[in-house]
Design a protein around this motif. Sequence first.
Motif, PDB file in Angstrom:
ATOM      1  N   ASN A 193       7.254  37.291  24.195  1.00 19.67           N
ATOM      2  CA  ASN A 193       8.898  37.369  24.304  1.00 19.67           C
ATOM      3  C   ASN A 193       9.259  36.628  25.456  1.00 19.67           C
ATOM      4  O   ASN A 193      10.496  36.307  25.706  1.00 19.67           O
ATOM      5  N   SER A 194       8.546  36.809  26.541  1.00 14.91           N
ATOM      6  CA  SER A 194       8.857  36.220  27.711  1.00 14.91           C
ATOM      7  C   SER A 194       7.914  35.179  28.341  1.00 14.91           C
ATOM      8  O   SER A 194       6.732  35.077  27.582  1.00 14.91           O
ATOM      9  N   PRO A 195       8.347  34.312  28.870  1.00 15.82           N
ATOM     10  CA  PRO A 195       7.409  33.168  29.261  1.00 15.82           C
ATOM     11  C   PRO A 195       6.229  33.484  29.911  1.00 15.82           C
ATOM     12  O   PRO A 195       6.144  34.612  30.616  1.00 15.82           O
ATOM     13  N   LYS A 196       5.049  32.765  29.927  1.00 15.80           N
ATOM     14  CA  LYS A 196       3.754  33.087  30.429  1.00 15.80           C
ATOM     15  C   LYS A 196       3.577  32.009  31.391  1.00 15.80           C
ATOM     16  O   LYS A 196       3.711  30.993  31.320  1.00 15.80           O
ATOM     17  N   PHE A 197       2.851  32.502  32.701  1.00 15.64           N
ATOM     18  CA  PHE A 197       2.553  31.571  33.731  1.00 15.64           C
ATOM     19  C   PHE A 197       1.299  31.684  34.154  1.00 15.64           C
ATOM     20  O   PHE A 197       0.593  32.883  34.182  1.00 15.64           O
ATOM     21  N   THR A 209       3.776  26.807  32.420  1.00 10.61           N
ATOM     22  CA  THR A 209       4.644  27.962  31.918  1.00 10.61           C
ATOM     23  C   THR A 209       4.509  27.479  30.256  1.00 10.61           C
ATOM     24  O   THR A 209       4.527  26.620  29.757  1.00 10.61           O
ATOM     25  N   LEU A 210       4.309  28.832  29.506  1.00 14.05           N
ATOM     26  CA  LEU A 210       4.397  28.628  28.241  1.00 14.05           C
ATOM     27  C   LEU A 210       5.830  29.573  27.590  1.00 14.05           C
ATOM     28  O   LEU A 210       5.831  30.594  28.097  1.00 14.05           O
ATOM     29  N   GLU A 211       6.349  28.669  26.684  1.00 11.83           N
ATOM     30  CA  GLU A 211       7.460  29.527  26.155  1.00 11.83           C
ATOM     31  C   GLU A 211       7.462  29.519  24.541  1.00 11.83           C
ATOM     32  O   GLU A 211       7.176  28.303  24.011  1.00 11.83           O
ATOM     33  N   ARG A 212       7.782  30.384  23.945  1.00 10.73           N
ATOM     34  CA  ARG A 212       7.888  30.514  22.452  1.00 10.73           C
ATOM     35  C   ARG A 212       9.369  29.807  22.035  1.00 10.73           C
ATOM     36  O   ARG A 212      10.401  29.862  22.734  1.00 10.73           O
ATOM     37  N   VAL A 237       6.163  22.726   9.110  1.00  8.56           N
ATOM     38  CA  VAL A 237       5.386  21.588   9.442  1.00  8.56           C
ATOM     39  C   VAL A 237       4.512  21.186   8.512  1.00  8.56           C
ATOM     40  O   VAL A 237       3.756  21.991   7.873  1.00  8.56           O
ATOM     41  N   THR A 238       4.383  19.832   8.024  1.00  5.77           N
ATOM     42  CA  THR A 238       3.676  19.325   7.178  1.00  5.77           C
ATOM     43  C   THR A 238       2.372  18.702   7.616  1.00  5.77           C
ATOM     44  O   THR A 238       2.433  17.903   8.448  1.00  5.77           O
ATOM     45  N   ILE A 239       1.238  18.993   7.172  1.00  6.07           N
ATOM     46  CA  ILE A 239      -0.319  18.757   7.636  1.00  6.07           C
ATOM     47  C   ILE A 239      -0.878  18.250   6.157  1.00  6.07           C
ATOM     48  O   ILE A 239      -1.261  18.989   5.393  1.00  6.07           O
ATOM     49  N   VAL A 240      -0.896  16.795   5.961  1.00 12.75           N
ATOM     50  CA  VAL A 240      -1.544  16.103   5.012  1.00 12.75           C
ATOM     51  C   VAL A 240      -1.068  16.774   3.539  1.00 12.75           C
ATOM     52  O   VAL A 240      -1.946  17.711   3.076  1.00 12.75           O
ATOM     53  N   GLU A 241       0.268  16.877   2.987  1.00 11.57           N
ATOM     54  CA  GLU A 241       0.710  17.302   2.016  1.00 11.57           C
ATOM     55  C   GLU A 241       0.807  18.626   1.723  1.00 11.57           C
ATOM     56  O   GLU A 241       1.151  19.175   0.500  1.00 11.57           O
ATOM     57  N   GLN A 242       0.611  19.573   2.793  1.00 10.99           N
ATOM     58  CA  GLN A 242       0.679  20.954   2.650  1.00 10.99           C
ATOM     59  C   GLN A 242       1.589  21.474   3.870  1.00 10.99           C
ATOM     60  O   GLN A 242       1.662  20.989   4.852  1.00 10.99           O
ATOM     61  N   ASP A 243       2.563  22.320   3.433  1.00 11.73           N
ATOM     62  CA  ASP A 243       3.706  22.855   4.287  1.00 11.73           C
ATOM     63  C   ASP A 243       3.257  24.316   4.910  1.00 11.73           C
ATOM     64  O   ASP A 243       2.594  24.888   4.230  1.00 11.73           O
ATOM     65  N   TYR A 244       3.509  24.331   6.208  1.00 11.92           N
ATOM     66  CA  TYR A 244       3.107  25.675   6.990  1.00 11.92           C
ATOM     67  C   TYR A 244       4.615  26.003   7.552  1.00 11.92           C
ATOM     68  O   TYR A 244       5.028  24.966   8.381  1.00 11.92           O
ATOM     69  N   GLU A 245       4.713  27.431   7.516  1.00 13.80           N
ATOM     70  CA  GLU A 245       5.854  27.996   8.564  1.00 13.80           C
ATOM     71  C   GLU A 245       5.264  28.380   9.870  1.00 13.80           C
ATOM     72  O   GLU A 245       4.510  29.311  10.037  1.00 13.80           O
ATOM     73  N   LEU A 246       5.393  27.683  11.025  1.00  8.41           N
ATOM     74  CA  LEU A 246       4.831  27.811  12.276  1.00  8.41           C
ATOM     75  C   LEU A 246       5.730  28.043  13.399  1.00  8.41           C
ATOM     76  O   LEU A 246       6.939  27.453  13.244  1.00  8.41           O
ATOM     77  N   VAL A 247       5.155  28.803  14.397  1.00  9.94           N
ATOM     78  CA  VAL A 247       6.119  28.925  15.683  1.00  9.94           C
ATOM     79  C   VAL A 247       5.676  27.936  16.457  1.00  9.94           C
ATOM     80  O   VAL A 247       4.645  27.563  16.697  1.00  9.94           O
ATOM     81  N   LYS A 248       6.720  27.095  17.179  1.00  5.68           N
ATOM     82  CA  LYS A 248       6.468  26.239  18.027  1.00  5.68           C
ATOM     83  C   LYS A 248       6.739  26.522  19.441  1.00  5.68           C
ATOM     84  O   LYS A 248       7.444  27.280  19.663  1.00  5.68           O
ATOM     85  N   PHE A 249       5.328  26.439  20.084  1.00  4.14           N
ATOM     86  CA  PHE A 249       5.445  26.848  21.447  1.00  4.14           C
ATOM     87  C   PHE A 249       5.298  25.536  22.428  1.00  4.14           C
ATOM     88  O   PHE A 249       4.406  24.690  21.992  1.00  4.14           O
ATOM     89  N   SER A 250       5.834  25.708  23.471  1.00  2.55           N
ATOM     90  CA  SER A 250       5.981  24.425  24.494  1.00  2.55           C
ATOM     91  C   SER A 250       5.377  24.956  25.725  1.00  2.55           C
ATOM     92  O   SER A 250       5.683  25.997  26.368  1.00  2.55           O
ATOM     93  N   GLU A 251       4.416  24.077  26.216  1.00  3.33           N
ATOM     94  CA  GLU A 251       3.934  24.344  27.421  1.00  3.33           C
ATOM     95  C   GLU A 251       4.120  23.075  28.508  1.00  3.33           C
ATOM     96  O   GLU A 251       3.550  21.961  28.181  1.00  3.33           O
ATOM     97  N   ILE A 252       4.599  23.500  29.611  1.00  2.00           N
ATOM     98  CA  ILE A 252       4.856  22.464  30.592  1.00  2.00           C
ATOM     99  C   ILE A 252       3.952  22.797  31.919  1.00  2.00           C
ATOM    100  O   ILE A 252       3.787  23.667  32.442  1.00  2.00           O
ATOM    101  N   CYS A 253       3.096  21.794  32.241  1.00  2.00           N
ATOM    102  CA  CYS A 253       2.288  21.762  33.416  1.00  2.00           C
ATOM    103  C   CYS A 253       2.629  20.882  34.436  1.00  2.00           C
ATOM    104  O   CYS A 253       2.999  19.687  34.032  1.00  2.00           O
ATOM    105  N   ARG A 254       2.459  21.174  35.618  1.00  2.00           N
ATOM    106  CA  ARG A 254       2.938  20.243  36.824  1.00  2.00           C
ATOM    107  C   ARG A 254       1.976  20.617  37.876  1.00  2.00           C
ATOM    108  O   ARG A 254       1.775  21.710  38.110  1.00  2.00           O
TER     109      ARG A 254
END
Length: 229
Positions: free
Chosen positions: A137-141, A163-166, A172-189
């Motif tokens: 629920n909060s970003p991870k560091f 930093t990882l954020e939800r 998301v379609t992966i080779v003809e099959q659909d999935y309901e997925l949570v997108k996480f973004s990770e920024i590294c610097r």
Amino acid sequence: MRLYFGLFLVLSLLASCGSKPEDAGPTNIRETLVAAIKARREAKKTEGQPKPAPVELTRAAVAHITKPLLYIDVQKLGFKNLFALVAENGPYRTYLNNAKLSVTLNDGLITATRGFGIDLLSQGISIPTEDLFVLTNSPKFYTRTQQQLAKVKQAVEISYACTLERGEVETVTIVEQDYELVKFSEICRNPERAFQNVYWVEDETKQIWKSSQSIGQQAGFFVTEVLIP
């Protein structure tokens, strides 16, 4: 036909390589350096030559495969190929393709590559990988550390503050099959470089079904899709 021949070779590798835990560890640096030199020589031979049109993969083409299987887009090299599980060592899984290039993952995070020219020798984060997508629920560091080949005969270790954020749920379609997925973004610097990894994760199981992960400044990103977990 090229795709089906590749599938045949993947299956042959599955039969011949087995899954002994001692085979799952990364090869030593000397072997990696030799592979890097060979890969660079081969790349120079094909510079400027037109690349064949990609063959679309279908679920029917892999329906008979039962072992874990990945579909990896190596963007820097411009090819997308199947990688089959050939070894396990604890949480580490090593996958091999028909050209004997390998990728090792830990809970869906790429930790090593072999045979791609400028390889990722090892990679880790400062928190347990199994906790990465838990209680978000909060970003991870945390810190990400990569050991990679900076030049053909030189290995370096580079650290990044990450930093990882939800994000939101996406289809998301992966080779003809659909999935309901949570997108996480990770920024590294760090002072020299920054990059963003993206993970599409099943909320209940924490399975990473698709990801875009940086292997290093020279090697670029690997986009990995799970066909068979």
